[in-house]
Design an enzyme around this catalytic site. Structure first.
Site, PDB file in Angstrom:
ATOM      1  N   GLU A  82       0.873  -1.180   0.000  1.00  8.03           N
ATOM      2  CA  GLU A  82       0.000   0.000   0.000  1.00  8.03           C
ATOM      3  C   GLU A  82       0.905   1.224   0.000  1.00  8.03           C
ATOM      4  O   GLU A  82       1.972   1.219   0.627  1.00  8.03           O
ATOM      5  CB  GLU A  82      -0.909  -0.007   1.225  1.00  8.03           C
ATOM      6  N   ASP A 132      -8.513   0.977  -7.715  1.00  9.51           N
ATOM      7  CA  ASP A 132      -9.079   2.246  -8.185  1.00  9.51           C
ATOM      8  C   ASP A 132      -9.650   2.046  -9.589  1.00  9.51           C
ATOM      9  O   ASP A 132      -8.930   1.647 -10.506  1.00  9.51           O
ATOM     10  CB  ASP A 132      -7.982   3.309  -8.215  1.00  9.51           C
ATOM     11  N   LYS A 136     -13.471   7.645 -15.362  1.00  4.07           N
ATOM     12  CA  LYS A 136     -13.537   8.425 -16.596  1.00  4.07           C
ATOM     13  C   LYS A 136     -12.754   7.732 -17.702  1.00  4.07           C
ATOM     14  O   LYS A 136     -11.643   7.249 -17.481  1.00  4.07           O
ATOM     15  CB  LYS A 136     -12.985   9.834 -16.359  1.00  4.07           C
TER      16      LYS A 136
END
Length: 224
Positions: A82, A132, A136
């Site tokens: 992470e 993620d 778009k």
């Protein structure tokens, strides 16, 4: 194998608020449970002090799922990556509270960790839960699950090891399915999308979404 060149990253380092507890966890627990990024392969049996199955979790977020899975499966070792400090601190606090000995953390870009720290054929599985989605269309190039990344990932898992990706974005789920299906070394474990495996717990966020009628897609492939 040539490592994929990746000038476009799948994440943005945001200046999220780090709580005092998370910062304290990073300062006091990262030396114990963390691994520094190195450009050389790890001996994972030495890292964990035993011979056991090794699972890599890419992008563990705030660590809720990682800690729960590790607590339920003490016979398996989990290496989590992470980049965001709040999540690292949060997972470290959970690891300490649950007294888990089977979790280690690398705070670094997962692609570079795979390239340099994970030896070929050393993993028994990998978890990529809710990466993620970059919704778009012009940002789709930033999505993690792309053919070069999957080729790298597959080179690091053993024959029979699994790749498990979960997402709540339908078009990303379809992309993930296609990319994994197109890799000649991977075989789908289901006829299409998989039922949620019992080892992947529902998070509060996911449970809330399901109650609102949102869907989640699990994709589980194994290396031939």
């Amino acid at each position: 194998m040539n490592a994929p060149r990746r000038p476009i990253r799948s994440y943005v380092l945001r200046q999220g608020r780090v709580t005092n507890a998370q910062q304290r966890a990073c300062e006091t627990l990262l030396p114990r449970f963390g691994l520094p990024y190195l450009r050389e392969p790890l001996d994972l049996d030495i890292v964990f002090g035993r011979v056991a199955p090794k699972i890599l979790e890419i992008g563990f977020g705030m660590g809720e799922t990682t800690a729960r899975i590790a607590a339920q499966h003490p016979e398996i070792d989990y290496l989590g990556t992470e980049v965001h400090t709040p999540g690292v601190g949060s997972l470290l606090r959970r690891v300490a509270a649950l007294e888990l000995s089977n979790v280690r953390v690398v705070q670094h870009d997962a692609v570079e960790v795979l390239e340099h720290m994970i030896a070929p054929g050393s993993l028994d599985g990998t978890h990529i839960f809710f990466p993620d989605p970059w919704p778009k269309k012009r940002h789709h190039k930033r999505r993690l699950i792309q053919p070069p990344f999957v080729a790298l990932l597959v080179s690091r898992i053993k024959a029979g090891a699994y790749v498990h990706v979960a997402t709540d974005w339908q078009d990303y789920a379809q992309q993930i399915m296609k990319v994994l299906s197109d890799n000649p070394l991977l075989v789908n474990t289901s006829d299409g999308f998989a039922p949620r495996p019992a080892y992947r717990p529902l998070t509060k966020f996911e449970n809330r979404g399901l109650k609102l009628g949102h869907s989640v897609w699990d994709v589980v492939f194994r290396r031939a």
